[in-house]
Design a protein around this motif. Structure first.
Motif, short mmCIF file in Angstrom:
data_model
loop_
_atom_site.label_atom_id
_atom_site.label_comp_id
_atom_site.label_asym_id
_atom_site.label_seq_id
_atom_site.Cartn_x
_atom_site.Cartn_y
_atom_site.Cartn_z
N GLY A 58 46.54 72.71 -44.28
CA GLY A 58 46.88 73.13 -45.63
C GLY A 58 45.84 72.68 -46.64
O GLY A 58 45.44 73.46 -47.52
N ALA A 59 45.38 71.43 -46.52
CA ALA A 59 44.37 70.93 -47.44
C ALA A 59 43.05 71.67 -47.27
O ALA A 59 42.34 71.94 -48.24
CB ALA A 59 44.17 69.43 -47.22
N THR A 60 42.72 72.01 -46.02
CA THR A 60 41.47 72.74 -45.75
C THR A 60 41.56 74.15 -46.30
O THR A 60 40.60 74.69 -46.88
CB THR A 60 41.18 72.76 -44.25
OG1 THR A 60 41.17 71.42 -43.76
CG2 THR A 60 39.83 73.40 -43.96
N LEU A 61 42.72 74.77 -46.15
CA LEU A 61 42.94 76.10 -46.73
C LEU A 61 42.78 76.04 -48.25
O LEU A 61 42.10 76.90 -48.85
CB LEU A 61 44.34 76.60 -46.37
CG LEU A 61 44.85 77.83 -47.11
CD1 LEU A 61 43.92 79.01 -46.92
CD2 LEU A 61 46.27 78.17 -46.65
N ARG A 62 43.36 75.02 -48.86
CA ARG A 62 43.26 74.88 -50.32
C ARG A 62 41.81 74.69 -50.75
O ARG A 62 41.35 75.25 -51.75
CB ARG A 62 44.11 73.70 -50.79
CG ARG A 62 44.11 73.50 -52.31
CD ARG A 62 45.13 72.48 -52.76
NE ARG A 62 44.89 71.17 -52.18
CZ ARG A 62 45.64 70.60 -51.23
NH1 ARG A 62 46.68 71.25 -50.74
NH2 ARG A 62 45.34 69.40 -50.77
N LYS A 63 41.06 73.90 -49.97
CA LYS A 63 39.65 73.67 -50.28
C LYS A 63 38.88 74.99 -50.33
O LYS A 63 38.12 75.25 -51.27
CB LYS A 63 39.01 72.74 -49.24
CG LYS A 63 37.54 72.45 -49.50
CD LYS A 63 36.82 71.95 -48.27
CE LYS A 63 36.45 73.10 -47.34
NZ LYS A 63 35.54 72.69 -46.25
#
Length: 235
Positions: A24-29
């Motif tokens: 999720g954090a990588t997608l947001r990045k």
């Protein structure tokens, strides 16, 4: 038929999200790097923005590869609809023969521009005036990746067609490593920009080394996506 820069970039993003400990954090990045809002991404995918929010926050189970491919495809479609700036940026790095983990962007300008204009565009503050007043291109690199992974010959290739350029180092804490590297690698570029720190955080010997080698030294705290977007305004 070649894979092409869009396919290359899609595989890179999808792979990074899939293998991440926090997808999720990588997608947001990546979404924020593309300067795409949750609402715009959701609209392109024909889902509610809460779905994107839930994936990014971890409230919803990590997306499978099929969903990731759709999300990545939507990001690239949005980018193409805006003119394809992110895809072209990736293509420039690939064409120069570098991993995009090392080089964020590499570009030549059709004409020289004043260094002052370059600094204004990316929100940089010049601390040392260099012996040259113009640049005709830029290279934006991750300082740690470049210094630890590149040979001297590969480091020269960061200059692209000419040393008449700005070399921007990201992932900088105080600036020791980039400035020491500039003492070893000759010739030096016209301008060095240290990204992510202000004058108060700068290594105390950095200005003196810049004066010795005659290049402009500047710092900027502008966030990376905004800085890269600003560079696209340059000729």
């Amino acid at each position: 038929m070649g894979r092409g820069p869009r396919r290359e970039l899609a595989e890179k993003i999808a792979g990074e999200i899939t293998l991440s400990n926090d997808p999720g954090a990588t997608l947001r990045k990546w979404r924020t790097d593309f300067d795409v809002s949750q609402t715009e991404l959701a609209d392109t995918l024909a889902v509610s923005s809460s779905v994107i929010s839930d994936y990014e926050s971890g409230r919803r189970q990590s997306p499978g590869i099929g969903v990731i491919e759709r999300i990545v495809g939507a990001l690239l479609d949005i980018d193409e609809g805006r003119g394809g700036g992110r895809i072209r940026q990736h293509a420039r790095v690939l064409s120069a023969g570098f991993d995009s983990e090392i080089v964020h962007d590499l570009r030549e300008y059709p004409a020289t521009i004043p260094i002052e204009r370059y600094h204004d565009t990316i929100g940089a503050t010049e601390l040392v005036e260099g012996s040259q007043a113009t640049v005709a291109g830029h290279t934006v690199i991750d300082s740690i990746e470049a210094i630890t992974r590149l040979s001297s010959e590969e480091f020269y290739r960061l200059y692209g067609q000419s040393t008449n350029r700005a070399l921007v180092f990201t992932n900088v804490t105080r600036g020791e490593s980039p400035l020491v590297a500039m003492r070893v690698v000759t010739p030096t570029p016209n301008a060095i920009v240290l990204h992510g720190l202000d004058e108060d955080s700068l290594w105390e010997h950095a200005p003196r080394l810049a004066r010795i080698d005659g290049f402009s030294l500047a710092v900027t705290t502008t966030d990376l996506p905004t800085m890269l977007d600003g560079m696209r305004e340059l000729p």
